[in-house]
Write an enzyme that holds these catalytic residues in place. Structure first.
Site, PDB file in Angstrom:
ATOM      1  CB  THR A 201      44.178  61.192  38.063  1.00  0.00           C
ATOM      2  OG1 THR A 201      44.645  62.221  38.938  1.00  0.00           O
ATOM      3  CG2 THR A 201      42.663  61.232  38.001  1.00  0.00           C
ATOM      4  CB  THR A 204      52.255  60.103  43.655  1.00  0.00           C
ATOM      5  OG1 THR A 204      51.498  60.960  44.501  1.00  0.00           O
ATOM      6  CG2 THR A 204      53.560  59.725  44.355  1.00  0.00           C
ATOM      7  CD  GLU A 420      16.889  46.887  40.621  1.00  0.00           C
ATOM      8  OE1 GLU A 420      17.395  47.412  39.600  1.00  0.00           O
ATOM      9  OE2 GLU A 420      16.931  47.420  41.741  1.00  0.00           O
TER      10      GLU A 420
END
Length: 607
Positions: A201, A204, A420
């Site tokens: 996120t 640093t 699917e």
């Protein structure tokens, strides 16, 4: 003492060097062979026994190299000539040796080279010994990575999203820029700020931005770098780090992964004398020991604030906590614009759509997404990144790379197509499911096919009806197989696992069961020093309640399964149509998908 020893050793080696050089230059030994008269050499030339005559003008020496390999030499007055003795170049090869002054460099090199090698060897050994001694003394040094704010400067403009976090950290920047303004009012600079958030996120990066905004040095170190197997090393490195910071104040000290060293004391296997705990104690002492207004601010980052020692979080230490959460759709759009800014792009790039397609992506994920798109464009021989590469990169990050080489039988392709098609059709029919963006039976990662849904907005809360519709769509793949083939396969294993976990969370954690009421069941077993929760719940309920939980989970799953079956049987023609198109085209998206689902939307609106 060590300095005197080194000095004496240099003197000894230098003396040896001069003696060897003097001896090599002025006391050269006579060549091997016997001395004879010049007339004897002339007689041997006449007999044809001499292969070559070597003249040395500097030493007045004549050397005869005989054909049998022997050598004979003679010294003669400078006025004498070989022709006087009948020795001419027609009879024998004559070589004139160069004067010694022309060969002085060759002599010097041959004389000095061994000595130089010996000196180099001793110098190297001394350097190694000195380096080993230095390393022993440097073992307790912290050696942080130092970032100069003037080089590769990062500011808040380079950080996408994180609006609240940037507002909180602007105060820190003001403290560092104008400390006197706060001192005049009697305010103290905050000592520690804890950045909390999931991995990727930008904890640093935003810490670097604080240093860049304030134009102060930035010392970065990981929490794991403090701890060693030797007792006392971690505490020594902490002291060294803070001493270095004080010398460079005002500055920022950034400790990444603080939980590696800041866990609860007394919870480790080593007890109160654990090396990690001594390191933590030293951090606590250093942060308490700061003199007021020294201008050193400690930023730390962690994604496990729950395991940190309470002493770290009390006022005067890391009393300010800044949360960096996963970016929402608006923040993702801003982050993508930053990462795409210096990339060559086609004109058809829709950044808003990309932000919509990437819910749950962190800033690091978005950066990786842009990088993957650039790699795909380069691999395809393009000089610009298009929307196709960006969408393919999203699928690659989410599901893994395409496996077109994976060979499926015709039967397996049919099962995948109907499976699917069942997911997509039910998801499109139910009002609380996200719209379908793409359907494919091309294998990606471990999946034989996939249905990709695109949420319209980021949701922080899930309603019960949202859960029910999503679980129904998840189970619809298995239901479609049963309707078409009157049989079931192992392809729905992951769907069943996912649906079961969602239902268990509804019943145990969110209180969404009508039978059991609004309460939670079970506490997760957790070992703090391991830093993670164990998978099993600690039972705080009776066996009778456990039986009711199982019944409720079973009831919800069966109801969702039944609902999916009813929807697919009512729309069996549409199910077959979607599956057949998938078998033909392998992928359905865009306008083809909108056309295919056009009738379904009308039916849903009538209802």
């Amino acid at each position: 003492m060590q300095k005197n020893f080194r000095k004496n050793l240099i003197y000894v080696l230098l003396g040896l060097f001069l003696i060897m050089a003097f001896y090599s230059l002025f006391f050269q030994p006579l060549p091997a062979g016997k001395e004879v008269s010049v007339s004897e050499i002339a007689r041997q030339v006449e007999k044809g026994e001499v292969e070559k005559i070597i003249l040395d003008p500097q030493d007045n020496k004549i050397t005869a190299q005989l054909k049998n390999g022997e050598k004979e030499y003679s010294f003669k007055e400078p006025s004498s000539k070989l022709s006087d003795y009948g020795i001419t170049s027609e009879k024998v090869a004559i070589e004139v040796k160069k004067a010694q002054n022309e060969e002085i460099w060759v002599a010097l090199i041959s004389a000095f080279l061994p000595v130089l090698l010996v000196i180099a060897f001793f110098w190297f050994m001394m350097r190694q010994a000195q380096s080993g001694a230095n390393q022993a003394f440097m073992f307790g040094r912290s050696n942080p990575r130092i970032f100069n704010p003037l080089k590769n400067k990062v500011t808040f403009k380079d950080v996408g999203g994180c609006y609240e976090a940037k507002e909180e950290l602007k105060e820190i920047v003001e403290f560092l820029k104008e400390p006197q303004k706060f001192r005049n009012l009697g305010a103290e600079i905050p000592k520690g700020v804890l950045l909390i958030g999931p991995p990727g996120t930008g904890k640093t990066y935003i810490a670097k931005a604080v240093a860049g905004e304030a134009n102060v040095p930035f010392f970065s170190i990981s929490g794991s770098e403090f701890v060693e197997m030797f007792v006392g090393v971690g505490a020594s490195r902490v002291r060294d780090l803070f001493n270095l910071a004080k010398k460079n104040a005002p500055c920022i000290v950034f400790i990444d992964e603080l939980d590696a060293v800041g866990r609860y004391r007394g919870a480790g296997l080593g007890g109160s004398h654990d090396e990690r705990e001594q390191t933590l104690n030293q951090i606590l002492v250093e942060m308490d020991g700061f003199e007021p207004n020294t201008g050193v601010i400690v930023l730390a980052a962690t994604n496990r604030p729950d395991v940190l020692d309470p002493a770290l979080l009390r006022p005067g230490r890391f009393d300010r906590r800044v949360v960096l959460d996963l970016p929402d759709i608006k923040e993702r759009e801003e982050i993508l614009r930053i990462h795409l800014k210096n990339k060559p792009l086609e004109k058809n790039i829709d950044i808003k759509k990309l932000a919509q397609l990437t819910p749950g992506f962190s800033g690091a994920d978005l950066r990786n997404l842009v990088n993957e798109a650039a790699i795909l464009a380069a691999r395809r021989g393009k000089n610009k990144i298009s929307m196709i590469e960006l969408q393919d990169a999203i699928e690659k990050v989410l599901l893994g790379p395409e496996r077109k080489s994976k060979v499926f039988t015709d039967k397996e392709r049919e099962i995948t197509a109907w499976h699917e098609a069942g997911h997509a059709l039910v998801a499109q029919l139910l009002p609380n499911c996200d719209p379908v963006h793409k359907i494919s039976i091309i294998s990606r990662g471990l999946a034989a096919g996939y249905t990709w849904k695109m949420p319209q907005e980021d949701l922080r809360f899930f309603t019960k009806s949202k859960f029910i519709d999503e679980i129904t769509a998840i189970l619809a793949g298995r239901v479609a197989e049963e309707i078409k083939f009157k049989d079931i396969s192992t392809g729905a294993e992951n769907d069943l696992r996912q649906a079961t976990k969602m239902v268990q969370a509804m019943v145990r954690e969110y209180g969404m069961s009508e039978e059991l009421g609004p309460r939670t069941f079970g506490e997760r077993d957790e070992l703090i020093f391991l830093g993670k929760e164990l998978g099993e719940h600690h039972k705080d309920y009776s066996e009778q309640i456990a039986y009711k939980i199982d019944q409720e989970v079973d009831k919800i799953i069966k109801n969702c399964y039944r609902k999916a079956k009813e929807l697919l049987l009512k729309n069996k023609n549409k199910l077959d149509k979607i599956a057949k198109i998938l078998l033909e085209k392998e992928t359905i998206e865009g306008e083809d998908l909108e056309t295919l689902f056009k009738d379904i939307k009308k039916i849903q609106e009538k209802k």
